[in-house]
Design an enzyme around this catalytic site. Sequence first.
Site, PDB file in Angstrom:
ATOM      1  N   ASP A 104       3.402   9.444  -1.374  1.00 25.54           N
ATOM      2  CA  ASP A 104       2.208   8.631  -0.952  1.00 25.54           C
ATOM      3  C   ASP A 104       1.852   7.476  -1.811  1.00 25.54           C
ATOM      4  O   ASP A 104       1.751   7.667  -3.251  1.00 25.54           O
ATOM      5  CB  ASP A 104       0.859   9.650  -0.840  1.00 25.54           C
ATOM      6  CG  ASP A 104      -0.144   9.365   0.547  1.00 25.54           C
ATOM      7  OD1 ASP A 104       0.051   8.090   0.641  1.00 25.54           O
ATOM      8  OD2 ASP A 104      -0.767  10.271   0.906  1.00 25.54           O
ATOM      9  N   HIS A 151       0.771  -1.225  -0.101  1.00 25.62           N
ATOM     10  CA  HIS A 151      -0.074   0.038  -0.245  1.00 25.62           C
ATOM     11  C   HIS A 151       0.797   1.411  -0.079  1.00 25.62           C
ATOM     12  O   HIS A 151       0.270   2.409  -0.155  1.00 25.62           O
ATOM     13  CB  HIS A 151      -0.911   0.093   1.188  1.00 25.62           C
ATOM     14  CG  HIS A 151      -2.136  -1.197   0.911  1.00 25.62           C
ATOM     15  ND1 HIS A 151      -3.455  -0.873   0.640  1.00 25.62           N
ATOM     16  CD2 HIS A 151      -1.943  -2.394   1.136  1.00 25.62           C
ATOM     17  CE1 HIS A 151      -4.117  -1.689   0.489  1.00 25.62           C
ATOM     18  NE2 HIS A 151      -3.344  -2.783   1.002  1.00 25.62           N
TER      19      HIS A 151
HETATM   20  C1  GDG Z   1      -2.414   3.849   3.142  1.00 23.03           C
HETATM   21  C2  GDG Z   1      -1.178   4.520   2.013  1.00 23.03           C
HETATM   22  C3  GDG Z   1      -2.758   4.472   0.306  1.00 23.03           C
HETATM   23  C4  GDG Z   1      -9.029  10.265   7.324  1.00 23.03           C
HETATM   24  N1  GDG Z   1      -9.359  10.757   8.436  1.00 23.03           N
HETATM   25  C5  GDG Z   1     -10.386  10.283   8.753  1.00 23.03           C
HETATM   26  C6  GDG Z   1     -10.711   9.000   8.049  1.00 23.03           C
HETATM   27  N2  GDG Z   1      -9.930   8.938   7.020  1.00 23.03           N
HETATM   28  C7  GDG Z   1      -9.616   8.054   5.998  1.00 23.03           C
HETATM   29  C8  GDG Z   1      -9.840   8.730   4.481  1.00 23.03           C
HETATM   30  C9  GDG Z   1      -9.479   7.677   3.798  1.00 23.03           C
HETATM   31  C10 GDG Z   1      -8.301   6.741   4.746  1.00 23.03           C
HETATM   32  O1  GDG Z   1      -8.694   7.243   6.042  1.00 23.03           O
HETATM   33  C11 GDG Z   1      -6.964   7.368   4.377  1.00 23.03           C
HETATM   34  O2  GDG Z   1      -6.312   6.918   3.251  1.00 23.03           O
HETATM   35  P1  GDG Z   1      -5.019   7.508   2.342  1.00 23.03           P
HETATM   36  O3  GDG Z   1      -4.948   6.600   1.459  1.00 23.03           O
HETATM   37  O4  GDG Z   1      -5.412   8.869   2.259  1.00 23.03           O
HETATM   38  O5  GDG Z   1      -3.675   7.336   3.445  1.00 23.03           O
HETATM   39  P2  GDG Z   1      -3.450   6.146   4.222  1.00 23.03           P
HETATM   40  O6  GDG Z   1      -4.093   6.035   5.711  1.00 23.03           O
HETATM   41  O7  GDG Z   1      -2.150   6.612   4.679  1.00 23.03           O
HETATM   42  O8  GDG Z   1      -3.100   4.990   3.566  1.00 23.03           O
HETATM   43  C12 GDG Z   1      -1.862   5.337   1.067  1.00 23.03           C
HETATM   44  C13 GDG Z   1      -3.749   3.727   1.136  1.00 23.03           C
HETATM   45  O9  GDG Z   1      -3.171   3.021   2.193  1.00 23.03           O
HETATM   46  C14 GDG Z   1      -4.734   2.720   0.366  1.00 23.03           C
HETATM   47  O10 GDG Z   1      -3.758   1.618  -0.312  1.00 23.03           O
HETATM   48  O11 GDG Z   1      -3.701   5.044  -0.642  1.00 23.03           O
HETATM   49  O12 GDG Z   1      -0.933   5.902   0.073  1.00 23.03           O
HETATM   50  O13 GDG Z   1      -0.544   5.436   2.918  1.00 23.03           O
HETATM   51  O14 GDG Z   1     -10.039   6.705   3.220  1.00 23.03           O
HETATM   52  O15 GDG Z   1     -11.300   8.957   4.227  1.00 23.03           O
HETATM   53  N3  GDG Z   1     -11.937   8.274   8.273  1.00 23.03           N
HETATM   54  C15 GDG Z   1     -12.569   8.351   9.342  1.00 23.03           C
HETATM   55  N4  GDG Z   1     -12.410   9.444  10.200  1.00 23.03           N
HETATM   56  C16 GDG Z   1     -11.389  10.367   9.953  1.00 23.03           C
HETATM   57  O16 GDG Z   1     -11.055  11.540  10.469  1.00 23.03           O
HETATM   58  N5  GDG Z   1     -13.648   7.784   9.374  1.00 23.03           N
END
Ligand code: GDG
Length: 463
Positions: A371, A162
Amino acid sequence: MTTTARKSGGRLVVVSNRVALPQRSAPGGLASALQAALRDCGGLWFGWSGKLAAETAGEVHHVQKGNVEYATVDLSHEDHQAYYTGFANGALWPILHYRPDVVEYQRGHLAGYMRVNEIFAQRLQPLVRPADTLWIHDYHLIPLASILRRLGLKNRIGFFLHTPLPAAGLLIALPNHRQLLETLASYDLIGVHTSRDLRALEDYFLHEAGAAMRLGGQLRMPDGRLFRAAAFPISIDTAGVEGAARMAASHPEIKKLRESLGEQALIIGVDRLDYSKGLPQRFEAYGRLLMRDPELRRRVTFLQIAQPSRGSVKEYRQIRHELERTAGHINGQYAAPHWVPIRYIGKSFPQALLMGYYRSARVGLVTPLRDGMNLVAKEYVASQDPADPGVLVLSRFAGAAQELREALLVNPADTEEVADALQQALRMPQRERRERWAAMIEVLRDNDITRWRSTFLNVLRGN
Ligand code: GDG
């Protein structure tokens, strides 16, 4: 995928560090997608329970829901410290995010990481049936397949990373990198987010691990073992997010936010609090915007939601303090009695509300230094009102930038460039906003999370 999977009779076995247990409310997009994949053909989800106990995996906890079984194990305090805090998040995460300067490598942490993977494999192996397909997730579990193979498993095993994968020249800065990374060859299929990550993986295997590229894209290790690697850009439940954002518009909390803004334009950032997300640089860029464009002052508000994570790792505590300081500094400099430039919130919100916040924002500001993909960028786009969509300002170094070409793409370290993009976004005419949005939503409707998981599993199963 589903019909072929059913025909083959095999279940799906998902393994990840954390397991989204069914009784927990509202899992995120990835967890729901994996649950849907498990329900399609029946299956098992195995991983850490999230609990610490006297002994690692003293017993396996089982929960059954329909045709899906959840099996979790506890970790001892010492193993959690070495495997999770020490090696996975103290050494692997920074190197995978191009930050060798932050790596805190200790042999004892690597040993703990290998030990936990060994125990996971020992506990998992008796639960696996011969026709099952295994799908292992992320950097915590890189060596799992090699241990399962040693224990005699012949099943198809896939791996999805990821995070980004840096070029070989950087990966080799990790001590004992071959001991760890060559175990990836025990998988049948390795999935990464983008073609850049794929090139890095191939480069490492061809130039560091002595592999050869075979016709048809398979890699062949010196011992003859064959495996495949490919890019599968992860996505979101596009239709689900579009619906949730529409619904959220009438939520009292969203109405309150809109009322509090009045005529001001909202810029939104939503991130896990992590040094890879470029938050200090983002704050600096916003400060720059206010400094050089006084007209925008009091006409714009920046809402940053930063959910705390990995508090056991030193760098995460540091970044939290740094951000609180910077936000305070900018507010101190520019705020007026009736206007605060940055609203910084260090806690998490329910998903449905987040989609409403995205929809209320004229600009989505997503500027990670690195990312793997960044799902927030995709969720922001899918949450917009088609008649009056906002603008995405996106780091070139997020995997999402490979697909969302109509975002305003920036180098997050160049805070002047980010401030320029913010200015452009805030003044962009509606026609241009609609054109850019239409192109991006088409990409997301075409490649959603269901497409992602079914494509990966089809390739893994050789369908
Ligand atoms: C890893 C990789 C890759 C955020 N704040 C809250 C919340 N979120 C949710 C968002 C989104 C998820 O969390 C974050 O996903 P990201 O992709 O932006 O980032 P990582 O957590 O670092 O994820 C990344 C991912 O895995 C998938 O492969 O894209 O590059 O680092 O869905 O909406 N959800 C809730 N409350 C929050 O305050 N419920």
